[in-house]
Scaffold this motif. Structure first.
Motif, PDB file in Angstrom:
ATOM      1  N   ALA A 198       0.612  -1.386   0.189  1.00 44.55           N
ATOM      2  CA  ALA A 198      -0.303  -0.271   0.165  1.00 44.55           C
ATOM      3  C   ALA A 198       0.940   0.818   0.368  1.00 44.55           C
ATOM      4  O   ALA A 198       0.428   2.533  -0.189  1.00 44.55           O
ATOM      5  N   MET A 199       2.621   1.089   0.560  1.00 40.99           N
ATOM      6  CA  MET A 199       3.270   2.427  -0.141  1.00 40.99           C
ATOM      7  C   MET A 199       3.474   2.357  -2.104  1.00 40.99           C
ATOM      8  O   MET A 199       4.618   3.415  -1.636  1.00 40.99           O
TER       9      MET A 199
ATOM     10  N   LEU B 228      -2.441   5.167  -2.188  1.00 45.41           N
ATOM     11  CA  LEU B 228      -2.934   4.164  -1.933  1.00 45.41           C
ATOM     12  C   LEU B 228      -3.196   3.817  -0.589  1.00 45.41           C
ATOM     13  O   LEU B 228      -2.322   4.151   0.156  1.00 45.41           O
ATOM     14  N   THR B 229      -3.938   2.330  -0.929  1.00 40.19           N
ATOM     15  CA  THR B 229      -3.675   2.419   0.468  1.00 40.19           C
ATOM     16  C   THR B 229      -4.321   0.672   0.393  1.00 40.19           C
ATOM     17  O   THR B 229      -4.767   0.031  -0.673  1.00 40.19           O
TER      18      THR B 229
ATOM     19  N   PRO C  54       6.858   6.899  -2.236  1.00 40.42           N
ATOM     20  CA  PRO C  54       5.819   6.042  -1.907  1.00 40.42           C
ATOM     21  C   PRO C  54       4.431   6.701  -2.615  1.00 40.42           C
ATOM     22  O   PRO C  54       4.095   8.263  -2.190  1.00 40.42           O
ATOM     23  N   VAL C  55       3.841   6.091  -2.283  1.00 43.26           N
ATOM     24  CA  VAL C  55       2.458   6.373  -2.546  1.00 43.26           C
ATOM     25  C   VAL C  55       1.300   7.045  -1.239  1.00 43.26           C
ATOM     26  O   VAL C  55       1.305   5.538  -0.481  1.00 43.26           O
ATOM     27  N   LEU C  56       1.173   7.801  -0.924  1.00 45.02           N
ATOM     28  CA  LEU C  56       0.929   8.752   0.410  1.00 45.02           C
ATOM     29  C   LEU C  56      -0.327   8.320   0.407  1.00 45.02           C
ATOM     30  O   LEU C  56      -1.357   8.286  -1.072  1.00 45.02           O
ATOM     31  N   LEU C  57      -1.310   8.211   1.373  1.00 41.50           N
ATOM     32  CA  LEU C  57      -2.936   8.472   0.975  1.00 41.50           C
ATOM     33  C   LEU C  57      -3.652   9.581   0.959  1.00 41.50           C
ATOM     34  O   LEU C  57      -4.658   9.899   0.363  1.00 41.50           O
ATOM     35  N   SER C  58      -2.663  10.928   0.658  1.00 39.48           N
ATOM     36  CA  SER C  58      -2.417  11.988   1.094  1.00 39.48           C
ATOM     37  C   SER C  58      -2.472  12.727  -0.687  1.00 39.48           C
ATOM     38  O   SER C  58      -3.050  13.688  -0.860  1.00 39.48           O
TER      39      SER C  58
END
Lengths: 338, 338
Positions: B93-94, B223-224, B160-164
């Motif tokens: 998810a990252m 991404l999560t 990294p692919v963050l939630l934000s």
């Protein structure tokens, strides 16, 4: 990992159940501050921590209510600090420095918000004391309060110092206190006052973390921390290295604080020094002739296995009874009683 | 960390108490094999793991008997695999790949050696399934069986692919199953047979781990993983990104397996898809026009907050009741019942 932390709780909630998962997380991360090594911190699926060395050192160690601590003998803040300190000691014991921690907090629903906040103050302070930062974690419901911590460390370009590197002729040395934690516990169990320094070490050890990288830089051939008692940890090092270790009893004399405490309690201070664990002193071997770094003191010599099998540790030539150790599952101390 | 592992137990010991700490450790690490990324593995104070990227991704997640699993509904091997899979999902998810795990096993003294060995088979297999290796861990006595796992991951040079990172106009997409775990649990609780595929996902999810790095490489903006249910995790992503998310109900139709299962149980398959957690599907947002990577399917659109506040998720325009979620401390499902 921690996700969706709400704003730090100002609510009147008094238990984990009333706080809910988000409220417990908010308390757990309330003291977490940005750190340049933590590139992504709490709040996402995972954290990202700098590892400039191209390697990362990692260790995990848990402490559990009723097994490793009792709230009638310590405080929530000490519990949090202790969990971080004993994890940090494992990083120092590789010759590395701490960078970041994750903290998994387990607690029953009736756990007070003050307990959770105290533990969180402890983990935050413990991380700072170790030179690291809290990068994330988890909260779960358990029947006992527990902290399962993972710590990351940086070797700063050095080789890790393993258990298995001791060589015949090396000097055996320690850095830090021995037996203070055991004495402090004895003070508390005896219900006597005083001896605050020893009690404080029992509640939260202060491992000589900087002495690990210093030992590595000075050429230490093997390194570990004394978590299970000097004799047991020396045996583990000797066994891993295929050597025997001869300790000099005169160099294991208890210090004045231990002597006074043992006299007051009718206890054996020598036994505390030799078998008491959890001070998290560092134990190392150095090539003969090495100028020992600050804080390190010689206590013995590494010998090739000969008449005695590898893994044997003697004190003044006496190998003593068979090796034992703490059995976490039976709570019995199998130690040899030296 | 694991230290002094004895040789893999061939003893007749039947419980953790009889095995002792060293025996439990020996069972726990019996299946651990060398891995080129694990430069120092179990047996020393800490492990050393390669981090060629100069950063390491880290996540910690624990599962506890009676909270996250019940031995009357699953097997020890599934428990071990599940702990690793859900940790691995946080790395995916990252947008990263798993490298190494530490595993802290807590269990009561009466825990059978077969249970410990089964969990260890599960963690070993789970690590391999995730493309990682077991680098170390700890064993402690607890009142409930629990696994507190930490996983490290490698971003392979990517951000990294963050939630934000979701932006207005992005496409919302998922990869992996939704609601299968919830359906599998319902099958077991109903005591009916069949639906083995769903039951298997409940016992151990199979997150689409490779889809995380693929999404990152394709330019995913956020991404999560779906651990708490699609609607709740979409809300977390929307809240972190300061956006709202409009989902298309027609793209959330349950698959044939769920429909058949719901019919057999008299349950609501749509609810499973929308609120069932723990399949650990991946949920991402991509810039409009992105060719979605293999396995990803569009389910909605990111909107700027306007009439609806940031963090709102609608299905066919309906925001539904207030957001809720699983509260681990009360065992209550505060979800909105869609």
């Amino acid at each position: 990992m921690f996700q969706e932390p709400a704003s730090p709780a100002q609510s009147p909630a008094r238990t984990a159940a009333e706080l809910g998962e988000d409220g417990v997380i908010a308390l757990a991360v309330a003291g977490v501050r940005p750190d340049p090594r933590v590139l992504v911190g709490p709040g996402d699926d995972a954290a990202v921590v700098a590892a400039a060395d191209g390697r990362t050192v990692i260790s995990s160690d848990a402490i559990v209510e009723g097994r490793h601590f009792r709230f009638d003998l310590t405080t929530p803040e000490h519990v949090g600090r202790r969990a971080m300190a004993q994890n940090a000691a494992d990083i120092a014991a590789m010759g590395a420095v701490c960078t970041a921690f994750t903290v998994t907090l387990g607690c029953p629903p009736e756990t007070g918000a003050d307990v959770i906040a105290g533990i969180a103050r402890g983990t935050t302070r413990g991380a700072a004391d170790a030179g690291g930062a809290v990068a994330g974690g988890d909260v779960v419901r358990t029947d006992q309060v527990l902290l399962a911590v993972t710590v990351l460390g940086d070797l700063q370009g050095r080789a890790p110092v393993l258990l298995s590197g001791a060589r015949s002729g090396d000097v055996v040395a320690v850095c830090g206190t021995l037996g203070h934690s055991a004495a402090g516990l004895a003070v508390l169990l005896a219900g006597v006052g005083g001896h605050e320094g020893l009690v404080e070490i029992y509640r939260c050890p202060v491992p000589p973390l900087a002495a690990g990288p210093r030992a590595a830089a000075a050429g230490a051939t093997a390194l570990t921390d004394v978590s299970d008692g000097l004799l047991r940890d020396a045996r583990a090092l000797a066994k891993a290295s295929g050597v025997t270790i001869a300790l000099d009893g005169a160099r294991l004399d208890p210090d004045a604080e231990l002597v006074a405490c043992a006299a007051a309690l009718g206890a054996d201070a020598h036994r505390w020094v030799r078998t008491g664990g959890e001070d998290h002193a560092l134990l190392a071997t150095f090539p003969l002739g090495t100028a020992l770094p600050d804080g390190w003191r010689a206590i013995g010599t590494v010998l090739a296995p000969g008449p005695l099998p590898a893994g044997t540790v003697t004190v003044d030539g006496d190998a003593g009874p068979a090796a034992g150790g703490w059995n976490t599952f039976t709570e019995s101390d199998e130690e040899d009683g030296r």
